[in-house]
Write an enzyme that holds these catalytic residues in place. Structure first.
Site, PDB file in Angstrom:
ATOM      1  N   CYS A 103       0.878  -1.184   0.000  1.00 54.29           N
ATOM      2  CA  CYS A 103       0.000   0.000   0.000  1.00 54.29           C
ATOM      3  C   CYS A 103       0.907   1.223   0.000  1.00 54.29           C
ATOM      4  O   CYS A 103       1.042   1.912   1.004  1.00 54.29           O
ATOM      5  CB  CYS A 103      -0.909  -0.013   1.218  1.00 54.29           C
ATOM      6  SG  CYS A 103      -1.732  -1.605   1.527  1.00 54.29           S
ATOM      7  N   LYS A 129       7.548   5.369   2.340  1.00 54.72           N
ATOM      8  CA  LYS A 129       8.187   4.146   2.823  1.00 54.72           C
ATOM      9  C   LYS A 129       8.892   3.402   1.690  1.00 54.72           C
ATOM     10  O   LYS A 129       9.887   2.709   1.915  1.00 54.72           O
ATOM     11  CB  LYS A 129       7.168   3.263   3.528  1.00 54.72           C
ATOM     12  CG  LYS A 129       6.633   3.878   4.829  1.00 54.72           C
ATOM     13  CD  LYS A 129       5.620   2.999   5.508  1.00 54.72           C
ATOM     14  CE  LYS A 129       5.115   3.631   6.796  1.00 54.72           C
ATOM     15  NZ  LYS A 129       4.376   4.897   6.560  1.00 54.72           N
ATOM     16  N   CYS A 168      -1.225   4.185  11.205  1.00 55.64           N
ATOM     17  CA  CYS A 168      -1.041   5.493  11.857  1.00 55.64           C
ATOM     18  C   CYS A 168      -2.233   5.749  12.770  1.00 55.64           C
ATOM     19  O   CYS A 168      -2.885   6.783  12.699  1.00 55.64           O
ATOM     20  CB  CYS A 168      -0.857   6.612  10.833  1.00 55.64           C
ATOM     21  SG  CYS A 168      -2.171   6.766   9.610  1.00 55.64           S
TER      22      CYS A 168
END
Length: 491
Positions: free
Chosen positions: A104, A110, A225
């Protein structure tokens, strides 16, 4: 900030009155600004993010849109807590090449980080299910400049044929976003207990879809998150029960202020960032290992490298020609060996790359991973793979913007010209710029602070701007005060 009543009740019960009061107070403070440097392009002094070697805290927010070095891929604007992924990769990656999936991945924080950390010779597959976001992902990875990347646009279910394929899978799963409340008021407005329920169920579906694709002994990084245990510890417990996964510990410093497991009765290591304890936003990470031993040999596709013949086209827009019967027939532009030789001369270590032809585009892809690419192509929707080097237009070879951004470009392959800040902004707006009278005709690599910014074609009286139209700065004004990063180029 007005927080939802049900969020207050749940989180206060989770943390306790005193700690919730500290968390709530921290949400009214300004969020710290942090960036992560691209060590292959630039270096900058500053306050380091302790869990990330190239992470930097900034004293103030910069005018990122109007910083040419941001567009050149010298750094990525990333929330500091999420840089903790570095610890999982550094502590558990083997020294030999791996194939990693960032499932994702958009917008690419990332992925760019992981690509900087993977062992030499590794391949990163960076995926995004939403098509327009996959284009943004491809843009950010192109600017980062590493050729060992494939960008795909697929749902997790599409990966089913790739059983036992990946050594590492990063699943930064969609979540309720509690950890982003102080940066994103929309996240506060969209939060509800019902949305939390939807999120944890979606997260379980994603893990169930992708888990078979992880090799035995492989590593899965699970992150969100958000704060609640439903999307965090309870999902970790479910993965362990459902798939027999082992939760792995990380070595961390007590000075980082990371909070551990908050789920009563669960005894496994997790890493939760709370903004009143750490200099960053809310973040949660856990590391899991799939049972079984990792295979000693390469996966199904590695080592089965096959060259793509010069006259083979894969995609692109072939031209039309008339046959003797007067009917239109599709034809593929012929790319000569001489043209391929020229393109190859642009590369650092050309022997390490396979040149792949797709229509009129010539792309460099790491030779040792071409077999892996073949397996991916059979299954997934490809957005981009490797580094596009040139577009062929008749006898002309037009260097791509990806080549200018990449770390495969051999210095001295093109004449270069250093430009001013004003010229750089004009270039990034895709406006015409003027070069010095001594600049050679033809394709010129322009640099800002000696970092490549892109190509122009100098035709004498003007220079045609080759910056990608869809990436241009659309704003027509320049702020009265522009704050940009001061860096030291390493290229």
């Amino acid at each position: 900030m007005k927080l939802p009543a049900s969020f207050i009740a749940y989180t206060r019960a989770l943390l306790g009155d005193d700690e919730f009061a500290e968390l709530s107070a921290s949400m009214s403070e300004n969020a710290p600004v942090s960036i992560r440097m691209n060590a292959a392009k630039a270096a900058v002094p500053g306050h380091s993010v302790p869990w990330c070697r190239t992470g930097r805290y900034l004293d103030q927010r910069l005018t990122f849109t109007f910083d040419p070095l941001f567009h050149a891929g010298c750094y990525y604007v990333q929330e500091a807590s999420s840089m903790f992924v570095e610890q999982a990769l550094k502590q558990y990656l083997p020294e030999e090449p791996v194939v990693m999936l960032d499932l994702c991945a958009a917008p690419g924080g990332k992925s760019t980080h992981a690509r900087s950390l993977l062992p030499e010779g590794s391949l990163l597959v960076s995926n995004e299910v939403i098509r327009n976001r996959s284009q943004i992902l491809a843009e950010n990875l192109t600017k980062w400049g590493h050729p060992g990347v494939v960008v795909t646009n697929n749902d997790p279910t599409d990966f089913a044929p790739l059983e036992d394929f990946f050594d590492v899978i990063l699943t930064d799963v969609p979540c309720s976003g509690e950890g982003m409340f102080r940066k994103d008021p929309v996240a506060v407005g969209e939060w509800s207990p019902e949305n939390v329920e939807i999120c944890w169920q979606r997260q379980q579906r994603i893990i169930a879809d992708i888990w078979p694709c992880l090799k035995p002994g492989g590593i899965l990084i699970y992150s969100t998150c958000t704060y609640n245990t439903k999307e965090d510890e309870e999902n970790l417990q479910w993965i362990c029960n459902e798939f027999g996964a082992e939760v792995l510990p990380l070595e961390i410093s007590s000075q980082w202020g990371i909070t551990g497991n908050l789920l009563g009765g669960a005894d496994f290591p997790v890493y939760r960032f709370l903004p009143h304890k750490t200099k960053g936003e809310g973040f949660f990470l856990a590391l899991l290992r799939k049972s079984g031993e990792a295979p000693s040999s390469s996966d199904h596709y590695k080592g089965s490298s096959r060259a793509v013949p010069v006259n083979v086209s894969r995609g692109g827009k072939p031209s039309r020609k008339k046959t003797s019967a007067g009917k239109a027939q599709m034809s593929v532009p012929q790319i000569t060996k001489e043209q391929l030789a020229i393109v190859k001369s642009w590369l650092v270590s050309p022997e390490a790359y396979e040149l792949i032809i797709s229509g009129t585009t010539i792309t460099a892809f790491p030779k040792e991973q071409v077999g892996t690419l073949s397996g991916l192509q059979q299954t997934l929707r490809m957005v981009q793979s490797g580094t596009p080097l040139a577009e062929v237009k008749g006898k002309d070879l037009i260097p791509t913007h990806a080549l200018a951004m990449s770390n495969v470009l051999e210095k001295g392959s093109f004449p270069t010209e250093e430009i001013t800040y004003e010229q750089a902004i004009a270039y990034l707006r895709k406006e015409a710029i003027s070069l010095s009278e001594t600049t050679p005709r033809g394709y010129v690599l322009i640099t800002y602070k000696f970092v490549p910014l892109g190509f122009v074609k100098n035709i004498g009286n003007r220079a045609n701007n080759l910056y990608p139209q869809e990436w241009r700065i659309r704003s027509g004004y320049l702020p009265e005060e522009v704050k940009v990063l001061e860096v030291s180029s390493v290229r």
